[in-house]
Design an enzyme around this catalytic site. Structure first.
Site, PDB file in Angstrom:
ATOM      1  N   ASP A 151       7.138  -3.991   2.567  1.00 38.26           N
ATOM      2  CA  ASP A 151       5.751  -3.874   3.037  1.00 38.26           C
ATOM      3  C   ASP A 151       5.394  -5.035   3.969  1.00 38.26           C
ATOM      4  OD1 ASP A 151       5.257  -1.540   1.407  1.00 38.26           O
ATOM      5  OD2 ASP A 151       5.256  -2.900  -0.299  1.00 38.26           O
ATOM      6  N   HIS A 203       3.194  -1.308  -4.827  1.00 38.50           N
ATOM      7  CA  HIS A 203       4.036  -0.678  -3.811  1.00 38.50           C
ATOM      8  C   HIS A 203       3.878   0.835  -3.815  1.00 38.50           C
ATOM      9  CE1 HIS A 203       7.215  -0.111  -0.958  1.00 38.50           C
ATOM     10  NE2 HIS A 203       7.847   0.693  -1.798  1.00 38.50           N
TER      11      HIS A 203
END
Ligand SMILES: NC(=O)C1=CN([C@@H]2O[C@H](COP(=O)(O)OP(=O)(O)OC[C@H]3O[C@@H](n4cnc5c(N)ncnc54)[C@H](O)[C@@H]3O)[C@@H](O)[C@H]2O)C=CC1
Ligand SMILES: O=C([O-])CC(=O)C(=O)O
Length: 337
Positions: free
Chosen positions: A176, A203
């Site tokens: 990310d 996530h």
């Protein structure tokens, strides 16, 4: 902690069975579980090239000998060993300093990460059950989705075995960060290698919270830019899943992210403290037990949790209920509720 050779010899002479002595930080062993997969193979390649890695143990339920033979022909330092099937898992993880886990099934278009829970929860639980016995001091980095739930699953298994140490368990959210840095650099014409964007939360979907306000070098975004960038980062995994059209999810960028994170853990073990974002047990945000923030890594894993102060507070608040659902599902899976 490694025992000096002399104490090892005298312990052996006295008939003591030595269990789970970690390698010394000068000869780090990294075990990769799920080593034959889409992430596992390129991640193995990058770990084999990492000059800090002395021993790379490759574990999978299939194809490990071939992957290991291939990687072992590379002229870098790490010794490569192959371990196939449950009977060889103990040897793969024994004395490992760092264990990286990308074992499990990936998404297909139309699926959420949570749709992987039924298959991957059991895989992670069983792998961690052996780790708890063979390598209770290892730093464990979980890539397997849904990360928001697989990390609490691992924690519960370690607790059940009496070896849980919250400093040593991580959900890998580095991808990310990598994506945020790539997208911001592209949009703003920055050098991607010098762009830093922390990402906090978890996530999956709305739990992925890029802190664009903390971008370095200091960068101004219009409301419109933020309104476009934030969901693109949150849905970047789905962007890859759809582009791969049934052939899996992100593997190459994840391999890079996984290698970067594993290298950061090894550097920490060696005393080179450094800061990375990771999903860990944390009290950074009220009302949620696991949360990704920047954390300082050192010899024992998490040395310090660096909190979140941010303009993105609304996004953080919105993620808490979703994260709690994911966490409770993982905990209940192990506790059999
Ligand atoms: N944390 C993150 O940012 C990301 C996580 N992922 C996740 O990583 C996982 C792996 O993805 P891919 O490598 O693309 O999948 P893949 O299917 O290509 O590879 C998975 C590997 O795991 C192995 N495996 C299955 N059961 C196992 C077990 N019990 N023990 C050891 N190995 C086992 C398989 O044999 C296979 O080699 C998925 O759950 C995916 O959703 C993927 C991308 C990013
Ligand atoms: O989207 C997926 O299923 C794989 C993943 O976690 C990512 O690419 O961020």
């Amino acid at each position: 902690m490694a025992l000096p050779a002399k104490s090892l010899a005298s312990a052996a002479a006295n008939g003591l069975r030595l269990v789970s002595v970690r390698n010394s930080s000068s000869q780090p062993k990294v075990a990769l579980l799920g080593a034959s997969g889409g992430i596992g193979q390129p991640l193995g390649l990058l770990l084999k090239q990492d000059p800090l890695v002395a021993h790379l143990a490759l574990y999978d339920v299939v194809n490990t000998p071939g992957v290991a033979a291939d990687l072992s022909h590379i002229d870098s330092k790490a010794k490569v060993t192959a371990h196939t099937g449950a009977a060889e898992l103990h040897a793969a993880v024994k004395d490992a300093d760092v264990i990286v886990i990308p074992a499990g099934v990936p998404r297909k278009p139309g699926m959420t990460r949570d749709d992987l829970f039924n298959t991957n929860a059991g895989i992670v639980r069983d792998l961690v059950e052996t780790i708890a016995k063979a390598a209770p001091k290892a730093l464990i980095a979980i890539i397997t989705n849904p990360v928001n739930s697989t990390v609490p699953i691992a924690a519960e298994v370690l607790k059940k075995n009496g070896v849980y140490d919250k400093r040593r368990l991580f959900g890998v959210t580095t991808l990310d960060v990598v994506r945020s840095q790539a997208f911001v650099a592209e949009l703003k014409g920055h050098d991607a290698t010098k762009t830093v964007v922390p990402v906090v939360g978890g996530h999956a979907g709305i739990t992925i919270i890029p802190l664009l306000s903390q971008t370095k070098p200091s960068t101004k975004f219009s409301d419109e830019e933020i309104a476009k960038l934030t969901p693109r980062i949150q849905d970047a995994g789905t962007e890859v899943v759809n582009a791969k059209a049934g052939a899996g999810s992100a593997t190459l960028s994840m391999a890079l992210a996984g290698a970067r994170f594993a290298n950061a853990l090894v550097r920490g073990i060696k005393g080179d403290k450094n800061v990375q974002c990771a999903y860990v047990e944390s009290d950074a945000v009220k009302g949620v037990q696991y949360f990704s923030t920047p954390v300082e890594l050192g010899p024992n894993g998490v040395e310090k949790i660096l909190g979140v102060t941010s303009y993105e507070q609304k996004l953080i608040d919105a993620s808490v209920a979703e994260l709690n659902k994911n966490i409770e599902k993982g905990v209940a899976f192990v506790k059999g509720k």
